[in-house]
Each structure stands twice: as C-alpha cells, then as structure tokens.
Design a protein around this motif. Structure first.
Motif, PDB file in Angstrom:
ATOM      1  N   ARG A 218      16.981   4.168  13.663  1.00 40.30           N
ATOM      2  CA  ARG A 218      16.147   4.728  12.598  1.00 40.30           C
ATOM      3  C   ARG A 218      15.991   3.784  11.415  1.00 40.30           C
ATOM      4  O   ARG A 218      14.959   3.786  10.751  1.00 40.30           O
ATOM      5  N   ILE A 219      17.009   3.002  11.132  1.00 46.58           N
ATOM      6  CA  ILE A 219      16.918   2.111   9.975  1.00 46.58           C
ATOM      7  C   ILE A 219      15.858   1.038  10.202  1.00 46.58           C
ATOM      8  O   ILE A 219      15.192   0.578   9.267  1.00 46.58           O
ATOM      9  N   GLY A 220      15.636   0.654  11.475  1.00 49.65           N
ATOM     10  CA  GLY A 220      14.577  -0.285  11.777  1.00 49.65           C
ATOM     11  C   GLY A 220      13.202   0.340  11.620  1.00 49.65           C
ATOM     12  O   GLY A 220      12.267  -0.282  11.104  1.00 49.65           O
ATOM     13  N   LEU A 221      13.070   1.586  12.059  1.00 50.22           N
ATOM     14  CA  LEU A 221      11.798   2.288  11.878  1.00 50.22           C
ATOM     15  C   LEU A 221      11.525   2.580  10.406  1.00 50.22           C
ATOM     16  O   LEU A 221      10.366   2.679   9.988  1.00 50.22           O
ATOM     17  N   LEU A 222      12.588   2.707   9.617  1.00 50.70           N
ATOM     18  CA  LEU A 222      12.410   2.927   8.177  1.00 50.70           C
ATOM     19  C   LEU A 222      11.712   1.735   7.535  1.00 50.70           C
ATOM     20  O   LEU A 222      10.877   1.911   6.625  1.00 50.70           O
ATOM     21  N   LEU A 223      11.985   0.532   7.992  1.00 50.40           N
ATOM     22  CA  LEU A 223      11.304  -0.648   7.466  1.00 50.40           C
ATOM     23  C   LEU A 223       9.811  -0.608   7.784  1.00 50.40           C
ATOM     24  O   LEU A 223       8.969  -0.960   6.940  1.00 50.40           O
ATOM     25  N   ALA A 224       9.472  -0.185   8.993  1.00 48.98           N
ATOM     26  CA  ALA A 224       8.056  -0.053   9.354  1.00 48.98           C
ATOM     27  C   ALA A 224       7.378   1.001   8.486  1.00 48.98           C
ATOM     28  O   ALA A 224       6.226   0.828   8.032  1.00 48.98           O
ATOM     29  N   ALA A 225       8.087   2.106   8.212  1.00 49.81           N
ATOM     30  CA  ALA A 225       7.519   3.158   7.357  1.00 49.81           C
ATOM     31  C   ALA A 225       7.334   2.660   5.933  1.00 49.81           C
ATOM     32  O   ALA A 225       6.289   2.927   5.300  1.00 49.81           O
ATOM     33  N   LEU A 226       8.301   1.910   5.402  1.00 49.31           N
ATOM     34  CA  LEU A 226       8.182   1.376   4.042  1.00 49.31           C
ATOM     35  C   LEU A 226       7.020   0.389   3.940  1.00 49.31           C
ATOM     36  O   LEU A 226       6.256   0.398   2.951  1.00 49.31           O
ATOM     37  N   ALA A 227       6.860  -0.450   4.950  1.00 50.01           N
ATOM     38  CA  ALA A 227       5.754  -1.408   4.937  1.00 50.01           C
ATOM     39  C   ALA A 227       4.409  -0.688   5.000  1.00 50.01           C
ATOM     40  O   ALA A 227       3.450  -1.044   4.288  1.00 50.01           O
ATOM     41  N   SER A 228       4.322   0.362   5.848  1.00 50.82           N
ATOM     42  CA  SER A 228       3.066   1.116   5.963  1.00 50.82           C
ATOM     43  C   SER A 228       2.747   1.832   4.652  1.00 50.82           C
ATOM     44  O   SER A 228       1.600   1.798   4.159  1.00 50.82           O
ATOM     45  N   LEU A 229       3.732   2.486   4.070  1.00 51.86           N
ATOM     46  CA  LEU A 229       3.510   3.188   2.803  1.00 51.86           C
ATOM     47  C   LEU A 229       3.126   2.218   1.691  1.00 51.86           C
ATOM     48  O   LEU A 229       2.277   2.527   0.829  1.00 51.86           O
ATOM     49  N   ALA A 230       3.753   1.033   1.712  1.00 45.46           N
ATOM     50  CA  ALA A 230       3.479   0.052   0.656  1.00 45.46           C
ATOM     51  C   ALA A 230       2.020  -0.384   0.689  1.00 45.46           C
ATOM     52  O   ALA A 230       1.327  -0.396  -0.343  1.00 45.46           O
ATOM     53  N   ILE A 231       1.512  -0.764   1.858  1.00 42.48           N
ATOM     54  CA  ILE A 231       0.134  -1.265   1.904  1.00 42.48           C
ATOM     55  C   ILE A 231      -0.872  -0.130   1.692  1.00 42.48           C
ATOM     56  O   ILE A 231      -1.939  -0.328   1.109  1.00 42.48           O
ATOM     57  N   ILE A 232      -0.540   1.080   2.150  1.00 49.09           N
ATOM     58  CA  ILE A 232      -1.466   2.208   1.927  1.00 49.09           C
ATOM     59  C   ILE A 232      -1.538   2.549   0.435  1.00 49.09           C
ATOM     60  O   ILE A 232      -2.622   2.734  -0.151  1.00 49.09           O
ATOM     61  N   TYR A 233      -0.350   2.635  -0.200  1.00 48.28           N
ATOM     62  CA  TYR A 233      -0.335   2.961  -1.626  1.00 48.28           C
ATOM     63  C   TYR A 233      -1.007   1.870  -2.441  1.00 48.28           C
ATOM     64  O   TYR A 233      -1.804   2.152  -3.354  1.00 48.28           O
ATOM     65  N   LEU A 234      -0.734   0.603  -2.154  1.00 49.79           N
ATOM     66  CA  LEU A 234      -1.307  -0.508  -2.907  1.00 49.79           C
ATOM     67  C   LEU A 234      -2.819  -0.597  -2.693  1.00 49.79           C
ATOM     68  O   LEU A 234      -3.574  -0.948  -3.617  1.00 49.79           O
ATOM     69  N   THR A 235      -3.280  -0.265  -1.488  1.00 54.97           N
ATOM     70  CA  THR A 235      -4.734  -0.262  -1.245  1.00 54.97           C
ATOM     71  C   THR A 235      -5.405   0.831  -2.064  1.00 54.97           C
ATOM     72  O   THR A 235      -6.472   0.627  -2.677  1.00 54.97           O
ATOM     73  N   PHE A 236      -4.761   2.026  -2.092  1.00 52.99           N
ATOM     74  CA  PHE A 236      -5.308   3.129  -2.892  1.00 52.99           C
ATOM     75  C   PHE A 236      -5.299   2.772  -4.377  1.00 52.99           C
ATOM     76  O   PHE A 236      -6.287   3.000  -5.099  1.00 52.99           O
ATOM     77  N   TYR A 237      -4.208   2.179  -4.853  1.00 50.23           N
ATOM     78  CA  TYR A 237      -4.107   1.817  -6.273  1.00 50.23           C
ATOM     79  C   TYR A 237      -5.082   0.690  -6.608  1.00 50.23           C
ATOM     80  O   TYR A 237      -5.649   0.641  -7.704  1.00 50.23           O
ATOM     81  N   LEU A 238      -5.324  -0.219  -5.632  1.00 52.21           N
ATOM     82  CA  LEU A 238      -6.251  -1.320  -5.864  1.00 52.21           C
ATOM     83  C   LEU A 238      -7.690  -0.811  -6.038  1.00 52.21           C
ATOM     84  O   LEU A 238      -8.439  -1.303  -6.894  1.00 52.21           O
ATOM     85  N   THR A 239      -8.065   0.175  -5.265  1.00 53.39           N
ATOM     86  CA  THR A 239      -9.424   0.734  -5.380  1.00 53.39           C
ATOM     87  C   THR A 239      -9.604   1.471  -6.703  1.00 53.39           C
ATOM     88  O   THR A 239     -10.718   1.527  -7.248  1.00 53.39           O
ATOM     89  N   LEU A 240      -8.514   2.035  -7.233  1.00 54.17           N
ATOM     90  CA  LEU A 240      -8.606   2.704  -8.537  1.00 54.17           C
ATOM     91  C   LEU A 240      -8.666   1.677  -9.662  1.00 54.17           C
ATOM     92  O   LEU A 240      -9.369   1.879 -10.661  1.00 54.17           O
ATOM     93  N   SER A 241      -7.910   0.574  -9.532  1.00 51.34           N
ATOM     94  CA  SER A 241      -7.881  -0.434 -10.594  1.00 51.34           C
ATOM     95  C   SER A 241      -9.136  -1.302 -10.589  1.00 51.34           C
ATOM     96  O   SER A 241      -9.615  -1.727 -11.646  1.00 51.34           O
ATOM     97  N   TYR A 242      -9.628  -1.579  -9.394  1.00 51.91           N
ATOM     98  CA  TYR A 242     -10.797  -2.451  -9.273  1.00 51.91           C
ATOM     99  C   TYR A 242     -11.826  -1.744  -8.391  1.00 51.91           C
ATOM    100  O   TYR A 242     -11.827  -1.903  -7.159  1.00 51.91           O
ATOM    101  N   PRO A 243     -12.701  -0.926  -9.011  1.00 44.76           N
ATOM    102  CA  PRO A 243     -13.670  -0.131  -8.232  1.00 44.76           C
ATOM    103  C   PRO A 243     -14.591  -0.987  -7.380  1.00 44.76           C
ATOM    104  O   PRO A 243     -15.104  -0.538  -6.351  1.00 44.76           O
ATOM    105  N   GLY A 244     -14.780  -2.225  -7.743  1.00 45.62           N
ATOM    106  CA  GLY A 244     -15.686  -3.070  -6.960  1.00 45.62           C
ATOM    107  C   GLY A 244     -15.095  -3.547  -5.651  1.00 45.62           C
ATOM    108  O   GLY A 244     -15.808  -4.061  -4.787  1.00 45.62           O
ATOM    109  N   VAL A 245     -13.809  -3.423  -5.508  1.00 47.09           N
ATOM    110  CA  VAL A 245     -13.155  -3.868  -4.277  1.00 47.09           C
ATOM    111  C   VAL A 245     -13.457  -2.889  -3.148  1.00 47.09           C
ATOM    112  O   VAL A 245     -13.395  -1.666  -3.331  1.00 47.09           O
ATOM    113  N   SER A 246     -13.771  -3.466  -1.968  1.00 50.96           N
ATOM    114  CA  SER A 246     -14.124  -2.601  -0.823  1.00 50.96           C
ATOM    115  C   SER A 246     -12.912  -1.815  -0.352  1.00 50.96           C
ATOM    116  O   SER A 246     -11.783  -2.297  -0.381  1.00 50.96           O
ATOM    117  N   GLN A 247     -13.170  -0.588   0.073  1.00 47.82           N
ATOM    118  CA  GLN A 247     -12.100   0.283   0.555  1.00 47.82           C
ATOM    119  C   GLN A 247     -11.817  -0.063   2.025  1.00 47.82           C
ATOM    120  O   GLN A 247     -12.711  -0.023   2.862  1.00 47.82           O
TER     121      GLN A 247
END
Length: 526
Positions: A118-147
C-alpha cells in the motif's frame, strides 16, 4: 522486504540519487533564458528557477548524506519530497502541456521497487493528486492556459498502472531470486557433503590437470602416499611411482598398473585411472587403493580353504600317528629288544612328536579367529608384554625395551599381536649369541619420520640368517632348525597382514637380525 531485495536496495538507491542529481542539473540549465528558448514556455519563470535550484541542491545533499539510508521511512520521505518538488516544477512549467508530468513516473516506479504494498500505491496516489490539483489551480491562476484535465487523468491512471506493474514485476523477481538463492544454498550444502564424503573415503582420490598438476586430493590419498598434497604441485614431486604408472596408462590404457610403494615402509598402493573431460582442460581422476586390504581378503579366502583342507588331513593323520607312537613306546619297553633297536624306537617317538606338533600348529592356523582391532597404546602394551614374558622365561633370557616417546598408538588386535611378538621373541632368543651368560634381545618402538607410522623392531645379535635362506623364511614349512615346524614366521606374517601391518626382515651389521613390524596409522579404519 526480503534479504535478497535488501542486498539490491543500496545499488538501486545510488542509481536513483544519481538520476535525481543529473535531472536537477538539467532543470537548472533550463533556468537560462537562452537555453530554454524555443524549447519550453514557462508560466512562472521565477518559481521555476527557484524550484529547479532547490531540487538540485536538495538532491545533492540527499545523495551525499543519505546514500546509505535503508529504512522505509527515509525512502518514503525522499520519494514524497521528489514528487512535491517535481510537482512545483510541473506547475511553474505550464502544467500538462509542458510534459513535465512524465517526470513523476520515475519516483513512482522507483518508490514501488524499494517500497511495496500500500505504501507504494500511496506514492502513485500522491503523484496523481498533485498533478490534478496543480492543473486545477493553474487554470484558476492563469485563465489563458488550456485545460488538460483529460491528459492529467490519463497520466494519473498511468501512475497507478506503473506502480502495480512494477510491484508485480519486483515481486516475481524477488521470488525468482529467493528460489535461486535457495537452490544455490542447496547446491553449496550438497557440495560440502560431497567434499566431506570424498575426504572421508578410504579410497584415495587425486584429480590431475594439464602438465600433471594436482588440482584436488582427499585425506586418504595423503595418508597412503605419506606426505601432504598441495594444490598445483607436480605429480612427480608427490610420487614418482605414481607418475610412472600415469605415463604408462596414457601410453597403453589397457595394461593394468602394478602396485607400488611411495616410501620405505609405506603401504602397497594400487592406482587406477579415469579420464575426465571438462570445458576448460583435460583432467585425470586417480583412484588409490591400499593393496594390503585386497591381499588381506585374498589371504582370508586362502586360509579358509587351507583350513578346511588341513583339518581333514590332520584328522586322518593324527589317529595313525598316535597308534605308531604308542606302538613304538610299547616296543621300547620290551626287555628283549637290542640296544640298536631301542635307538630306532626313540627316533620313531621323536619324529612322531614333531609331526604331532606340526599337526597342532596347522589346526591352530585353520581355527584362527578373525582379528578384532582396537586402539592400543603400544608403549604401555609393550611394558606389560615384557613383564609377562620375563615372568614365564628363564632368568638368562632378557628383553630390553626402547620406546621413542609416549602416546604411540595403532589399531591392532592385542591378542594376535601378543602371538606374533611372543613367536618373534622366542625365535630371537633361540638364535641369539650364546657366548654371553645372558641372552638379550631388544624391542625398539618408534614413529617413522616420513610416514609417522608406528614401527616395532625385534633385534638380536646372533649369527643372523644366511643370504640363501632369506627369500624363504616366511614360506610355510620352511625351516633350518631340526625340530622346527616352519610355520612360526609364516603365521606371524599372516596375523600382521590381517591387522594391516607388515612384518619384514632386515639383516643387522656386522651380525644379527631385525624383524620389523610396521603398523597401520591409528586414524585408519581396519
């Protein structure tokens, strides 16, 4: 994690540290505007520059300070820190369109190699959450950036797929490695058992390679040849007789080699050869057998046949011989018998007694019991033997005992040794110098310098044995004494051979005889 994986963990960790340092150096190079011109369009250059330099410095420190870290907590924190910093760089580089999300695959994969479950799968979950959250935050900070939510979602699925694939693959590798190590341990254990069996064998074994160099030998071979065997020594240095028989076998393999003695007083050795073809060189396997054991078995068969024959003959002779002796005795008691005829009856009586003595000796030989060897301290045993022998002998008969040192042992049947030594001592006293009022013989016990075999010598200073009689003294019924049976030395040698000892004659200078008994090594099993 298993011991096999633990053994590979430092190597994987070193490669992972090297990869992160190289990656950090490449990311730091892209902070230069000219270097990234046309290659990368950053959404936040300042943040990218700070994150890249932090990533490089942190990984250099980790590589220097934690290059030996093996605890799961250390590895998990390093992977999380890697994901966190690469996530910030992913955000500063412009999100999914920059392609930096693929950089998170390596920490996820390496983390699942070093960390399982499970600790190995936790790393995959953290990486997935990180890029999803950062993509969502990036679209809010820079509306011109493609979703790029679909691209990020697919990338998150890839993280989990890589984590599960790597875990499955590493599990199989660990199982294969564990099985290989178990098989290697079994083979090593089997090899040790084989080596132990070979070294404990009574048959001597020598493996000879190219240029007649010794590759391997067991303990029995060293004992038979009477010298230590060193790997790489030439076979001629070890045993000239063995080297001669090896050359003879190489020239004509069909001819059986003759037995040989490697040193004075050594065992008679029979050598057999077997070629071994290996990938690296042509080798020869040499089997060394103690020929005295083979001779002993043949002697036992001969004695068994001789015993059955002599017992039947002695029975048929003894009754008529008794009648002849009795008749001669009655005839000698007659008062009318002339003096010349009385002398004839005495001759008949004398030879009847001699023949009866021969019959009794032959019957004793045929009824001889098998030897029962045991470990005997020869020094202590000889002291007791001399005391018993002197008590039953005339005062003018003397035995002088010379023992080279304490603790000289061998394996022999004490009862049969007593028979042999009693016979040798009485023979020596019979033929010793009669000019002196005392008849003295010497018993000398020592260890041979080259073979360390216990040796006992019975020495007298009598007239000795004529040279023409020497080849026949151990033959049955051969005697130069008028009243002798010719079986004493023959039986003595037979008893010695049944105990794997050798009885030999050697003349003394200027006069006298030496009867030498060379015993078996105390470690040899009879």
């Amino acid at each position: 994690m298993s011991d096999q994986a633990d053994s590979q963990r430092p190597r994987i960790l070193r490669l992972y540290n090297l990869y992160r340092v190289v990656l950090g150096f490449c990311l730091a190079l892209l902070t230069n505007t000219a270097a990234r011109d046309g290659l990368l369009q950053l959404s936040n250059p300042q943040l990218y520059e700070i994150a890249s330099w932090i990533y490089l410095l942190v990984n250099v420190l980790i590589a220097v300070l934690l290059h030996r870290g093996r605890r799961d907590l250390h590895l998990f924190l390093v992977s999380v820190l890697d994901i966190f910093l690469l996530g910030i760089i992913f955000y500063a580089a412009g999100g999914p369109g920059s392609g930096f999300g693929n950089l998170l695959l390596i920490p996820v994969a390496i983390g699942n190699i070093l960390l399982h479950g499970r600790i190995g799968l936790l790393l995959a979950a953290l990486a997935s959450l990180a890029i999803i959250y950062l993509t969502f935050y990036l679209t809010l900070s820079y509306p011109g950036v493609s979703q790029g939510y679909l691209q990020v979602g697919v990338l998150g699925c890839i993280y989990f797929a890589v984590a599960m694939f790597v875990q499955r693959l590493s599990r199989r590798l660990r199982q294969s490695e564990s099985l290989a190590q178990q098989q290697a341990a079994s083979l090593a254990s089997l090899e040790k058992v084989n080596q132990l069996i070979i070294h404990r064998m009574r048959t001597g074994i020598i493996v000879v390679g190219t240029h007649n160099k010794v590759l391997q030998a067991n303990e029995a071979a060293a004992q038979m040849l009477g010298k230590p065997i060193i790997r790489g020594m030439n076979i001629e240095e070890l045993a000239i007789g063995l080297a001669q028989r090896l050359r003879q076998w190489e020239e004509t393999p069909s001819i059986r080699a003759m037995p040989f003695h490697n040193h004075s007083g050594g065992t008679e050795i029979m050598a057999n050869f077997k070629p071994l073809a290996t990938d690296s060189e042509e080798t020869v396997l040499i089997f060394l057998d103690d020929n005295t054991q083979i001779a002993q078995q043949a002697q036992q068969l001969k004695l068994a046949s001789l015993g059955r024959l002599t017992a039947s003959i002695a029975h048929e002779i003894r009754n008529p011989l008794g009648a002849i002796s009795h008749a001669a005795q009655l005839l000698g008691e007659s008062g009318e018998l002339p003096a010349a005829d009385h002398r004839l009856t005495e001759i008949i009586q004398q030879h009847s007694k001699r023949m009866n003595k021969v019959i009794e000796t032959v019957l004793e030989l045929s009824r001889r019991r098998p030897s029962e060897p045991q470990l005997v301290d020869l020094g202590l045993w000889l002291e007791q033997f001399v005391a018993d022998f002197s008590a039953g002998s005339p005062q003018e008969d003397r035995l002088e005992l010379d023992i080279a040192g304490p603790g000289i042992q061998t394996r022999v049947d004490p009862y049969q040794l007593s028979q042999v030594l009693d016979n040798l001592c009485r023979n020596a006293l019979r033929y010793t110098d009669t000019a002196s009022p005392y008849k003295t013989i010497w018993l000398r016990l020592y260890l041979q310098a080259d073979s360390e075999l216990p040796t006992l010598e019975v020495i007298d200073h009598g007239p000795g044995i004529a040279e023409e009689h020497v080849p026949h003294i151990f033959e049955p019924f051969y005697t130069t004494h008028a009243s002798g049976t010719g079986l004493g030395l023959y039986i003595s040698r037979e008893l010695c051979e049944s105990n794997q000892a050798r009885l030999e004659f050697e003349p003394m200078l200027p006069r006298g005889c030496c009867m030498r008994i060379t015993f078996a090594h105390p470690k040899r099993l009879l």
